[in-house]
Design an enzyme around this catalytic site. Structure first.
Site, PDB file in Angstrom:
ATOM      1  CE  LYS A 112      -4.221  -2.001   0.572  1.00 57.19           C
ATOM      2  NZ  LYS A 112      -5.349  -2.576   1.155  1.00 57.19           N
ATOM      3  CE  LYS A 195      -6.101  -8.834  -2.329  1.00 57.56           C
ATOM      4  NZ  LYS A 195      -7.540  -8.677  -2.109  1.00 57.56           N
ATOM      5  CE  LYS A 198     -13.642  -4.861   0.582  1.00 62.29           C
ATOM      6  NZ  LYS A 198     -12.491  -4.556   1.451  1.00 62.29           N
TER       7      LYS A 198
END
Ligand code: ATP
Ligand code: MG
Length: 328
Positions: A112, A195, A198
């Site tokens: 992230k 992956k 969302k």
């Protein structure tokens, strides 16, 4: 006491087919196996910037999707993480027992922050595994069903439990993760090397997509060289991902799925996968719509918070006492 099964989803974005296959589809099975504790990890959703209105809407959607997936509120405790203040209270204690070094090695954190400017990385994103460990140990959970992305977080929870119990005695229950056999990691349809997520949507199928869009996304999914429908994630990541989706939805093994498509062309194969996804999502969406309209989730979440608090409070008190916080 039957083993407690605990799982949570963050309301960070629109739910994807990955979340469906990974968690929602398995819900009925989980309910049959033990006492289920499911929560909406709304505090975790704050670890990346999110608009308040979007967070509220995502939370309602997520609760409704849980119910649409067949969650029976009589058998399952469903609640919002933020409604049970014990999560945050335990977090304030447990943050002293996980260390900077181990937290900075977490793959999710590294992934992230790799796309972020250092000055915008909140402390909460770094400390995420501490709160997640609290989510788990508060309920004396034994089984944590996860996708591959969450294995490391359960492992660090186990390290915490070991460390804490070695120091204070047997206070926390040791959790185990459980990886799904098929569908532990559904990949993006446009880039099958990443992956389906969302919070970073890329080639995602969203549970709220209309059926025409779902079909279109599958028919235009990236495939691979060659023409054989074979499971080979390294050389055929696109086809392997579609085979995984098909097998997971049909609840069959990958080998059995492969057998169905011997001698079939990619186009025919994709059509069958698209039909299968549509057949699964269409009735699911109808149930979701009804739940949103009747606001059936409100009472479920309210009652769930009361039940969750009753389980979490004794654990928090056990920990407070163990570390020496005086109760007067
Ligand atoms: P985010 O991008 O915010 O991390 P996410 O889609 O990864 O969102 P999470 O809230 O992190 O979703 O995870 C909820 C559950 O869904 C977890 O059990 C996780 O393992 C599972 N899950 C998430 N993505 C996938 C996927 N692509 N395939 C299978 N399971 C998944
Ligand atoms: Mg995730």
């Amino acid at each position: 006491m039957a083993d407690r099964i605990l799982t949570g989803i963050k309301p960070t974005g629109q739910l994807t087919l990955g979340n469906y296959i990974g968690v929602l589809k398995r819900l009925p099975q989980m309910m049959d196996r033990g006492e289920c504790i499911f929560f909406i990890a709304d505090l975790h959703a704050l670890t990346l910037p999110i608009d308040p209105q979007v967070l509220r809407q995502n939370t309602i959607d997520l609760a409704s999707f849980y119910l649409a997936a067949g969650l029976d509120p009589e058998r399952v405790t469903l609640f919002l993480q933020s409604s049970v203040s014990e999560h945050a209270e335990l977090n304030a204690i447990m943050q002293n027992y996980l260390y900077m070094g181990e937290l900075s090695r977490m793959t999710q954190f590294k992934d992230k922050v790799s796309k972020m400017n250092e000055s915008a990385i909140g402390l909460g994103l770094f400390a995420y595994p501490v709160l997640m460990a609290c989510d788990i140990v508060l309920y004396d959970a034994a089984i944590i069903p996860v996708g591959e992305d969450q294995v490391q977080h359960v492992e660090i929870t186990r390290d915490l439990v070991n460390r804490f119990n070695n120091r204070y005695g047997k206070i926390l229950k040791m959790p185990n993760y459980e990886l799904r056999k098929v569908g532990a990691r559904i990949m993006s349809l446009s880039d099958p090397t990443v992956k389906m997520s969302k919070s970073d949507p890329k080639g995602d199928i969203f549970l709220k997509d209309d059926m025409k869009t779902v079909r279109k996304k599958i028919m235009s999914a990236v495939t691979d060289l060659g023409c054989e429908v074979k499971y080979d994630p390294e050389n055929k990541p696109g086809i392997s991902n579609l085979l995984t989706i098909y097998a997971a939805l049909k609840d069959i093994s990958i080998e059995d799925a492969e057998k169905e498509f011997v001698g079939k062309r990619y186009g025919e194969f994709k059509t069958v996968v698209a039909d299968t996804v549509v057949a699964e999502l269409e009735p699911f969406q109808k149930r979701y719509q009804e739940i949103v309209e009747t606001k059936a989730y409100e009472k479920v979440l309210r009652d769930g918070a009361v039940k969750a608090k009753a389980m979490a409070k004794p654990t928090l008190e056990r920990v407070q006492e163990a570390v020496g916080l005086l109760k007067i």
